[in-house]
Design an enzyme around this catalytic site. Structure first.
Site, PDB file in Angstrom:
ATOM      1  N   LYS A  99     -19.040   6.009 -15.272  1.00  0.00           N
ATOM      2  CA  LYS A  99     -18.409   5.424 -16.681  1.00  0.00           C
ATOM      3  C   LYS A  99     -19.142   5.867 -17.819  1.00  0.00           C
ATOM      4  O   LYS A  99     -19.808   4.806 -18.597  1.00  0.00           O
ATOM      5  CB  LYS A  99     -18.861   3.851 -16.343  1.00  0.00           C
ATOM      6  CG  LYS A  99     -18.089   3.112 -14.935  1.00  0.00           C
ATOM      7  CD  LYS A  99     -17.994   1.728 -15.096  1.00  0.00           C
ATOM      8  CE  LYS A  99     -17.229   1.146 -14.062  1.00  0.00           C
ATOM      9  NZ  LYS A  99     -18.074   1.392 -12.585  1.00  0.00           N
ATOM     10  N   ASP A 110     -20.021   7.236 -24.310  1.00  0.00           N
ATOM     11  CA  ASP A 110     -20.847   7.699 -25.464  1.00  0.00           C
ATOM     12  C   ASP A 110     -19.992   8.791 -26.375  1.00  0.00           C
ATOM     13  O   ASP A 110     -19.038   9.208 -25.847  1.00  0.00           O
ATOM     14  CB  ASP A 110     -22.295   8.348 -25.278  1.00  0.00           C
ATOM     15  CG  ASP A 110     -23.226   7.648 -26.371  1.00  0.00           C
ATOM     16  OD1 ASP A 110     -22.830   7.659 -27.431  1.00  0.00           O
ATOM     17  OD2 ASP A 110     -24.382   7.391 -25.866  1.00  0.00           O
ATOM     18  N   GLN A 137     -17.139 -10.606 -10.125  1.00  0.00           N
ATOM     19  CA  GLN A 137     -16.151  -9.544  -9.534  1.00  0.00           C
ATOM     20  C   GLN A 137     -14.933 -10.517  -9.155  1.00  0.00           C
ATOM     21  O   GLN A 137     -14.990 -11.503  -8.313  1.00  0.00           O
ATOM     22  CB  GLN A 137     -16.780  -8.848  -8.411  1.00  0.00           C
ATOM     23  CG  GLN A 137     -15.911  -7.713  -7.802  1.00  0.00           C
ATOM     24  CD  GLN A 137     -15.360  -6.651  -8.649  1.00  0.00           C
ATOM     25  OE1 GLN A 137     -14.865  -6.932  -9.380  1.00  0.00           O
ATOM     26  NE2 GLN A 137     -15.497  -5.484  -7.773  1.00  0.00           N
ATOM     27  N   GLY A 184     -15.544  -1.564  -1.731  1.00  0.00           N
ATOM     28  CA  GLY A 184     -17.010  -1.347  -1.594  1.00  0.00           C
ATOM     29  C   GLY A 184     -17.705  -2.289  -0.495  1.00  0.00           C
ATOM     30  O   GLY A 184     -17.629  -1.964   0.475  1.00  0.00           O
TER      31      GLY A 184
HETATM   32  O1  S5P Z   1     -13.144  -2.511 -12.830  1.00  0.00           O
HETATM   33  C1  S5P Z   1     -13.974  -2.098 -12.180  1.00  0.00           C
HETATM   34  C2  S5P Z   1     -14.382  -0.640 -12.014  1.00  0.00           C
HETATM   35  C3  S5P Z   1     -15.034  -0.214 -11.253  1.00  0.00           C
HETATM   36  S1  S5P Z   1     -15.307   1.682 -10.929  1.00  0.00           S
HETATM   37  N1  S5P Z   1     -14.378  -3.062 -11.099  1.00  0.00           N
HETATM   38  C4  S5P Z   1     -15.259  -2.326 -10.240  1.00  0.00           C
HETATM   39  O2  S5P Z   1     -15.605  -3.198  -9.484  1.00  0.00           O
HETATM   40  N2  S5P Z   1     -15.623  -0.921 -10.093  1.00  0.00           N
HETATM   41  C5  S5P Z   1     -16.511  -0.339  -9.015  1.00  0.00           C
HETATM   42  O3  S5P Z   1     -15.755  -0.612  -7.884  1.00  0.00           O
HETATM   43  C6  S5P Z   1     -17.857  -1.101  -8.955  1.00  0.00           C
HETATM   44  O4  S5P Z   1     -18.950  -0.438  -9.947  1.00  0.00           O
HETATM   45  C7  S5P Z   1     -18.359  -0.908  -7.679  1.00  0.00           C
HETATM   46  O5  S5P Z   1     -18.786  -0.007  -7.272  1.00  0.00           O
HETATM   47  C8  S5P Z   1     -17.003  -0.871  -6.989  1.00  0.00           C
HETATM   48  C9  S5P Z   1     -16.559  -2.366  -6.239  1.00  0.00           C
HETATM   49  O6  S5P Z   1     -17.327  -2.756  -5.341  1.00  0.00           O
HETATM   50  P1  S5P Z   1     -17.016  -4.245  -4.461  1.00  0.00           P
HETATM   51  O7  S5P Z   1     -18.261  -4.019  -3.553  1.00  0.00           O
HETATM   52  O8  S5P Z   1     -16.883  -5.242  -5.450  1.00  0.00           O
HETATM   53  O9  S5P Z   1     -15.823  -3.552  -3.646  1.00  0.00           O
END
Ligand code: S5P
Length: 476
Positions: A311, A314, A427, A447
């Site tokens: 990600k 900069d 999340q 993940g």
């Molecule tokens: O919007 C995003 C973008 C990314 S790349 N939301 C995310 O969760 N990610 C990445 O996806 C985050 O950094 C993590 O590595 C992965 C999701 O992981 P999980 O364990 O929640 O499935």
């Protein structure tokens, strides 16, 4: 004869009588097209005329009840006549120009106000000529709920008519047509690719919205990963789409573990199920060169690509060094990395410069999965524009919805879990089916759904199957 072989025969016949031609044609609109249709020629082949009328009648069975039919002048007029006579359904004629004497009626034939009429057309591109006929029929008090067409060019006509309240039922789509002609050796791979590319680039309903309110791209016949691979000029996206097809996997695993041993162990276990292994090098406590070597070996062994989820965010000059230098030297080992677009296009230019001659690719973060994130609306739209301007290096997006029709861009969705839900830090999860089938993205990034499962291998298989099944469903 089954329906598929009947349509195949029809497509070949249309090609043989030169109703469909391939080459380099200048269209009325001034644009160059690799395909040209002139189905007026059908009138010279009575048997073909009857077959066309019959297949159109077959699809008309999906329409709501109608009392008459009306062909869009001129090519569809004789077709509608045959349908009318063969099926004993009354026909109406739409005039092109009003007579300058008598009643000046533009619709000929017998009808009552409120009658439902089915419109018949040979080829639909934008849907405008079908709609002109619909408007005229409406002026005369007739209702049109459905239209049937022999060839839908997949340039937005179905969607446009739908907005105007008309359901279009097609016998053949452009993708089907070129697939069949390629299969029978009538056109080569190059022509096949250029027709599909032309279609994708010349839609009349190119989506302009760039955020969560993007409608799923419903009616466009989806292309397979393999077909899309053939259109890619970036070798990484080409390889990825090929792997997805070969391994029947649009699953990327995000191995967010914090030591090399655990990561390598997990990757060895699930590597055969995934098309991508995604890492966060900066959360690995003991990151080292040996780890890089081992994960590259596993990538070879199990045929997946490595995506370092760095990600970058900069100015170009800084990301150039962050990407190729520092402790992690990401450009040396990760096939794919990603960037935020908050700094503007410079971030992409810096990364591209650092990549140099290596076969590398970048994804732009256009939308995020976390609650309250700011990547939406104009930001998402501007991100899509940056991608389009740098499509040699930018191969797609991290997003929650399909953002652009161009088949060379790959849409990858994180925040995926069987069973939806949230975590304690914002999340937001959607299911594999929501991501691929509903939101029309291409790859699910999973993940903890896998890494924290009791049996990660079986769980990876569940996600692989859910993601791929949703993709197959989209192809139908
Ligand atoms: O919007 C995003 C973008 C990314 S790349 N939301 C995310 O969760 N990610 C990445 O996806 C985050 O950094 C993590 O590595 C992965 C999701 O992981 P999980 O364990 O929640 O499935």
């Amino acid at each position: 004869m089954n329906i598929d072989s009947r349509l195949e025969e029809l497509i070949i016949k249309l090609y043989e009588v030169e109703g469909v031609k391939f080459g380099d044609f200048k269209l009325k609109s001034g644009i160059q097209s690799p395909a040209y249709f002139d189905l007026r020629v059908i009138v010279s082949y009575p048997q073909l005329m009857r077959e066309v009328s019959q297949v159109l009648w077959e699809v008309a069975k999906n329409a709501q009840k109608f009392v008459s039919i009306c062909g869009v002048p001129y090519t569809a007029l004789p077709i509608a006549s045959v349908m009318s006579v063969d099926n004993n359904v009354p026909m109406l004629i739409r005039r092109r120009e009003a007579k300058d004497y008598g009643t000046k009626k533009m619709i000929e034939g017998k009808y009552e106000k409120g009658d439902v009429c089915l419109v018949v057309e040979d080829v639909v591109t934008s849907g405008s000529s079908v709609y002109e006929t619909v408007e005229l029929l409406n002026e005369y008090g007739l209702q049109v709920k459905d239209a049937v067409v022999l060839l839908e060019r997949e340039q937005g006509g179905t969607e446009r008519l739908k907005k105007d309240g008309v359901n279009l039922h097609s016998v053949i789509t452009m993708t089907q047509l070129v697939r069949v002609l390629k299969k029978h050796g009538k056109i080569d791979e190059k022509m096949f690719d250029s027709v599909l590319k032309f279609v994708a680039e010349n839609r009349f309903d190119k989506p302009t919205k760039g955020s969560g309110d993007i409608p799923a791209n419903k009616a466009k016949a989806a292309m397979t990963f393999k077909e899309r691979a053939n259109l890619c000029s970036n070798s990484v996206s080409k390889k990825l789409l090929e792997i997805m097809e070969q391994k029947q996997s649009n699953l990327a695993i995000s191995v967010d573990l914090t030591n090399c041993k655990d990561i390598l162990q997990m990757v060895e276990q699930v590597g055969s199920k995934v098309c991508i292994v995604k890492t966060h090098a900066d959360i690995i406590d003991d990151f080292n060169e040996e780890f890089v070597e081992k994960i590259r070996e596993l990538a070879q062994k199990h045929n997946f690509l490595i995506f370092e989820d760095r990600k970058f965010a900069d100015i170009g000059k800084t990301v150039l060094h962050q990407y190729k230098g520092g402790v992690h030297k990401i450009a040396d080992w990760a096939d794919i990395t990603n960037a935020h677009t908050v700094p503007g296009a410079g971030v992409v230019k810096g990364l591209k410069k650092a990549a140099g001659n290596r076969q590398r690719a970048c994804l732009l973060i256009a939308e995020m999965s976390s609650s309250g994130n700011l990547a939406k609306g104009d930001y998402t739209k501007a991100t899509v524009e940056i991608a389009k301007e740098n499509s040699d290096f930018v191969i797609g997006f991290i997003c929650q919805h399909k953002l652009i029709d161009d088949p060379v861009f790959i849409h990858m969705t994180p925040g995926v879990k069987l069973g939806e839900g949230t975590d304690s830090l914002g999340q937001l999860y959607i299911t594999p089916n929501d991501a691929i089938s509903v939101n029309k993205t291409d790859v699910i990034i999973v993940g903890r759904g896998i890494t924290e499962a009791l049996d990660p291998v079986s769980e990876a298989e569940l996600y692989r199957k859910a993601g791929y099944d949703a993709y197959l469903e989209r192809l139908v």
